[in-house]
Design an enzyme around this catalytic site. Structure first.
Site, PDB file in Angstrom:
ATOM      1  N   SER A 134      14.928  44.098  47.953  1.00 24.00           N
ATOM      2  CA  SER A 134      15.265  43.066  48.941  1.00 24.00           C
ATOM      3  C   SER A 134      13.991  42.297  49.233  1.00 24.00           C
ATOM      4  O   SER A 134      12.876  42.807  49.017  1.00 24.00           O
ATOM      5  CB  SER A 134      15.755  43.718  50.240  1.00 24.00           C
ATOM      6  OG  SER A 134      15.805  42.777  51.296  1.00 24.00           O
ATOM      7  N   TYR A 147      14.996  49.923  57.073  1.00 19.27           N
ATOM      8  CA  TYR A 147      15.480  49.249  55.851  1.00 19.27           C
ATOM      9  C   TYR A 147      14.310  48.653  55.086  1.00 19.27           C
ATOM     10  O   TYR A 147      14.169  48.844  53.872  1.00 19.27           O
ATOM     11  CB  TYR A 147      16.487  48.170  56.247  1.00 19.27           C
ATOM     12  CG  TYR A 147      17.076  47.411  55.075  1.00 19.27           C
ATOM     13  CD1 TYR A 147      18.049  47.991  54.265  1.00 19.27           C
ATOM     14  CD2 TYR A 147      16.673  46.111  54.775  1.00 19.27           C
ATOM     15  CE1 TYR A 147      18.601  47.301  53.190  1.00 19.27           C
ATOM     16  CE2 TYR A 147      17.218  45.415  53.710  1.00 19.27           C
ATOM     17  CZ  TYR A 147      18.182  46.009  52.912  1.00 19.27           C
ATOM     18  OH  TYR A 147      18.720  45.315  51.856  1.00 19.27           O
TER      19      TYR A 147
HETATM   20  P1  NAP Z   1      27.806  46.263  49.911  1.00 18.05           P
HETATM   21  O1  NAP Z   1      28.923  45.459  49.356  1.00 18.05           O
HETATM   22  O2  NAP Z   1      27.969  46.942  51.214  1.00 18.05           O
HETATM   23  O3  NAP Z   1      27.397  47.308  48.793  1.00 18.05           O
HETATM   24  C1  NAP Z   1      26.804  48.542  49.037  1.00 18.05           C
HETATM   25  C2  NAP Z   1      27.335  49.503  47.993  1.00 18.05           C
HETATM   26  O4  NAP Z   1      26.606  50.733  48.074  1.00 18.05           O
HETATM   27  C3  NAP Z   1      28.810  49.831  48.184  1.00 18.05           C
HETATM   28  O5  NAP Z   1      29.498  49.532  46.977  1.00 18.05           O
HETATM   29  C4  NAP Z   1      28.827  51.317  48.481  1.00 18.05           C
HETATM   30  O6  NAP Z   1      29.928  51.928  47.799  1.00 18.05           O
HETATM   31  C5  NAP Z   1      27.505  51.789  47.890  1.00 18.05           C
HETATM   32  N1  NAP Z   1      26.985  52.970  48.573  1.00 18.05           N
HETATM   33  C6  NAP Z   1      26.588  53.086  49.862  1.00 18.05           C
HETATM   34  N2  NAP Z   1      26.233  54.351  50.123  1.00 18.05           N
HETATM   35  C7  NAP Z   1      26.389  55.052  48.952  1.00 18.05           C
HETATM   36  C8  NAP Z   1      26.197  56.394  48.572  1.00 18.05           C
HETATM   37  N3  NAP Z   1      25.760  57.323  49.454  1.00 18.05           N
HETATM   38  N4  NAP Z   1      26.454  56.756  47.296  1.00 18.05           N
HETATM   39  C9  NAP Z   1      26.893  55.842  46.407  1.00 18.05           C
HETATM   40  N5  NAP Z   1      27.108  54.547  46.704  1.00 18.05           N
HETATM   41  C10 NAP Z   1      26.863  54.163  47.969  1.00 18.05           C
HETATM   42  O7  NAP Z   1      26.521  45.334  50.069  1.00 18.05           O
HETATM   43  P2  NAP Z   1      25.606  44.562  49.020  1.00 18.05           P
HETATM   44  O8  NAP Z   1      24.985  43.473  49.792  1.00 18.05           O
HETATM   45  O9  NAP Z   1      26.317  44.255  47.774  1.00 18.05           O
HETATM   46  O10 NAP Z   1      24.444  45.650  48.757  1.00 18.05           O
HETATM   47  C11 NAP Z   1      24.045  46.062  47.474  1.00 18.05           C
HETATM   48  C12 NAP Z   1      22.527  46.243  47.453  1.00 18.05           C
HETATM   49  O11 NAP Z   1      21.896  44.982  47.647  1.00 18.05           O
HETATM   50  C13 NAP Z   1      21.967  47.168  48.531  1.00 18.05           C
HETATM   51  O12 NAP Z   1      20.973  48.007  47.967  1.00 18.05           O
HETATM   52  C14 NAP Z   1      21.340  46.206  49.523  1.00 18.05           C
HETATM   53  O13 NAP Z   1      20.289  46.786  50.252  1.00 18.05           O
HETATM   54  C15 NAP Z   1      20.854  45.130  48.577  1.00 18.05           C
HETATM   55  N6  NAP Z   1      20.586  43.833  49.221  1.00 18.05           N
HETATM   56  C16 NAP Z   1      21.581  43.190  49.889  1.00 18.05           C
HETATM   57  C17 NAP Z   1      21.306  41.967  50.492  1.00 18.05           C
HETATM   58  C18 NAP Z   1      22.341  41.210  51.272  1.00 18.05           C
HETATM   59  O14 NAP Z   1      21.972  40.304  52.035  1.00 18.05           O
HETATM   60  N7  NAP Z   1      23.622  41.468  51.100  1.00 18.05           N
HETATM   61  C19 NAP Z   1      20.015  41.428  50.403  1.00 18.05           C
HETATM   62  C20 NAP Z   1      19.039  42.120  49.706  1.00 18.05           C
HETATM   63  C21 NAP Z   1      19.337  43.321  49.109  1.00 18.05           C
HETATM   64  P3  NAP Z   1      30.786  53.162  48.391  1.00 18.05           P
HETATM   65  O15 NAP Z   1      31.120  52.820  49.798  1.00 18.05           O
HETATM   66  O16 NAP Z   1      31.942  53.252  47.452  1.00 18.05           O
HETATM   67  O17 NAP Z   1      29.905  54.353  48.276  1.00 18.05           O
END
Ligand code: NAP
Length: 249
Positions: A134, A147
């Site tokens: 991130s 985070y």
């Molecule tokens: P998201 O849709 O909430 O995705 C998070 C994913 O992580 C979900 O599919 C969830 O699946 C999985 N997850 C959470 N806990 C887990 C566990 N214990 N074991 C296995 N899977 C797990 O949000 P997203 O924004 O796409 O996030 C994806 C990544 O991008 C994250 O690492 C986040 O920090 C990063 N990111 C996001 C942003 C943003 O603004 N959205 C910005 C920078 C970085 P299940 O519930 O099925 O486990």
């Protein structure tokens, strides 16, 4: 057929948001994709929309779950460490379990999955690890200390592994998005609305203004960089933390 047809990728958190966009982009390149996460039904529904895709239940915080999932997956060419959670809170109100919960998924979970593949990747003729960090992994942020610290750890790990395996065919990179329009941001918007009384539009505008382009980034834009890092011609790019931030530096 593409040059990566027949390769196999695991995408953790592959059923939603950035992970699903990455899975779709890699699938379009002819790569077999394995979507891992805790919610199997949601993963299976997502996998059904992609060619040559499978869903495997995996909780990255659990040793046995990760061992079983990667054993079911078989040898993997590409690992997209995407599973992650976020929370916003004043640091002085943060409990140790809240801190540990974020590190358990974002850091320990990522390490666990990396350890599951590193043995075969270090001797493979082609291998890629791409960590979804991130912009918070490159700079501090008020109210997101756990985070931000977890994503700094991911960037540090990326750089170290890149050096450690530089003489192999494995590259290790991180992508560092700003705010991306996914459930994590949806939760942040709800949090801002609840805590400040702002409208939804005002809350989104607050997040979007951290991006010089004044908008939320789309998951497909992150997936495009991930796809490029998978390309054989990106083999000299390793140890990088690539910002996808609309020009924020
Ligand atoms: P998201 O849709 O909430 O995705 C998070 C994913 O992580 C979900 O599919 C969830 O699946 C999985 N997850 C959470 N806990 C887990 C566990 N214990 N074991 C296995 N899977 C797990 O949000 P997203 O924004 O796409 O996030 C994806 C990544 O991008 C994250 O690492 C986040 O920090 C990063 N990111 C996001 C942003 C943003 O603004 N959205 C910005 C920078 C970085 P299940 O519930 O099925 O486990």
């Amino acid at each position: 057929m593409t040059e990566l047809s027949g390769r196999k990728a695991v995408i953790t958190g592959g059923g939603t948001g950035i992970g699903l966009a990455c899975a779709a982009r890699l699938a379009a390149m002819g790569i077999e994709t394995i979507l891992m996460g805790r919610q199997l039904e949601r993963l299976e529904a997502a996998a059904a929309t992609l060619p040559d895709a499978r869903a495997i239940r995996c909780d990255v915080t659990d040793d046995d779950s990760v061992t079983a999932a990667f054993s079911a997956a078989g040898p993997v060419d590409i690992l997209v460490n995407n599973a992650g959670i976020a929370a916003a809170k004043a640091f002085h109100r943060t409990s140790m379990p809240e801190w540990q919960n974020i590190q358990a998924v974002n850091v320990d979970g990522l390490v666990r999955c990396t350890l599951a593949v590193i043995g075969s990747m270090r001797t493979a003729d082609y291998a890629r690890i791409i960590n979804i960090a991130s912009i918070a992994g490159l700079r501090g942020g008020a109210y997101v200390a756990p985070y931000s610290a977890s994503k700094h750890a991911v960037v540090g790990l990326t750089k170290s592994l890149s050096l450690e395996y530089a003489k192999t065919r494995l590259t290790v990179n991180a992508v560092c998005p700003g705010y991306v329009e996914t459930q994590i941001v949806e939760d942040s918007v709800a949090n801002i609305m609840a805590k400040t009384g702002r409208t939804r539009e005002e809350a989104i505008a607050e997040l979007a203004k951290t991006n010089p382009q004044g908008r939320l980034i789309q998951p497909d834009e992150v997936a495009e960089t991930v796809a490029w890092l998978c390309s054989p011609l990106s083999g000299s790019v390793s140890g990088q933390a690539i910002m996808i931030s609309g020009g924020a530096i």
